[in-house]
Design an enzyme around this catalytic site. Structure first.
Site: not given
Length: 265
Positions: A106, A115-116, A136
């Site tokens: 990123y 969470d990712r 997800d």
């Protein structure tokens, strides 16, 4: 013993670290799964009070590790519950440049949802050395790509089923629908009532976006591409997808466990 908390937008999952190897093995019945990790839905009332009730029944752990969306109102509530029950300050994890076999590609690590990040760490643990899509399916549906060397190259975020439904309710004045029940009862394109039309429309919209992403990656990687899905709507999406998608429950919670293990916690 550590306590692990995965705090989402609609529910909290928590587990004991000692139970995670059993969860990761996949060798359990649906009834046993309920004892491996616990789910508290925000919609059922005061989630913090319910979590406190759960925690008061547990002995004091050595540590509490949590994942929570940045800026979430839940953070002070979780801190309060841990302080009241055990006089412990929870550790909140965040995405890193590198963790547990995953390199973060990123542009700004701080923007990536924890969470990712944790779901990718867990997926990579189960399926190493393969290009992979990690889906997800929650309030938002995330579709993230990891190459065979473990580099997270980026992904997509699209509305989840309930987010689509709530948007139709708020912006178009259509009825509010529970996708969990309506969609599971009868999946079809020929719906004869508005509730079913909304639920199935949301489901097919999400699945179409997911399948479009899968098709593009398959052009490049063909059968080498591995696809996994987790999240509250994973089973429903998997039910109608034309692709073979491996369903792995509670990936963010498992990823949290792997991070604590790597830190020797």
């Amino acid at each position: 013993m550590e306590i692990l908390l995965d705090i989402g937008n609609r529910r909290i999952k928590w587990a004991k670290g000692i139970d995670m190897p059993k969860l990761m093995s996949g060798k359990y019945t649906p009834a046993q799964q309920e004892n491996l990790y616990h789910v508290i839905n925000f919609a059922t009332g005061d989630a913090a009070s319910e979590l406190e009730r759960h925690f008061r029944a547990e002995p004091k752990p050595d540590s509490v590790w949590a994942s929570c969306p940045g800026g979430s109102d839940a953070i002070p509530e979780i801190e309060k519950v841990c302080r009241v029950c055990w006089n412990i300050q929870p550790h909140f994890v965040a995405p890193a440049d590198y963790e547990s076999g995953i390199k973060n590609g990123y542009l700004d690590t701080r923007q990536l949802g924890v969470d990712r990040w944790l779901a990718m760490i867990a997926a990579r643990h189960f399926i190493p050395d393969r290009p992979m899509l990690v889906i997800d399916a929650g309030t938002a549906i995330t579709i993230d790509f990891i190459n065979s060397t473990g580099l997270f190259e980026g992904g997509m975020i699209i509305p989840g089923l309930m987010t689509i439904i709530e948007s139709l309710n708020q912006r178009a004045g259509l009825p509010s629908v529970d996708a969990d029940t309506t969609g599971k009862e009868h999946i079809t394109l020929q719906n004869r009532d508005t509730h079913s039309a909304i639920a199935n429309g949301a489901l097919h919209t999400a699945v179409s976006a997911i399948e479009s992403a899968i098709a593009q990656y398959k052009k490049e990687f063909d059968n080498h591409l591995k696809i996994v899905i987790t999240g509250g709507d994973a089973a429903l999406i998997n039910r109608i997808s034309k692709y073979r998608i491996t369903e792995l429950p509670a990936l963010p919670l498992i990823g949290l466990f792997l991070v604590t293990r790597d830190h020797d916690c």
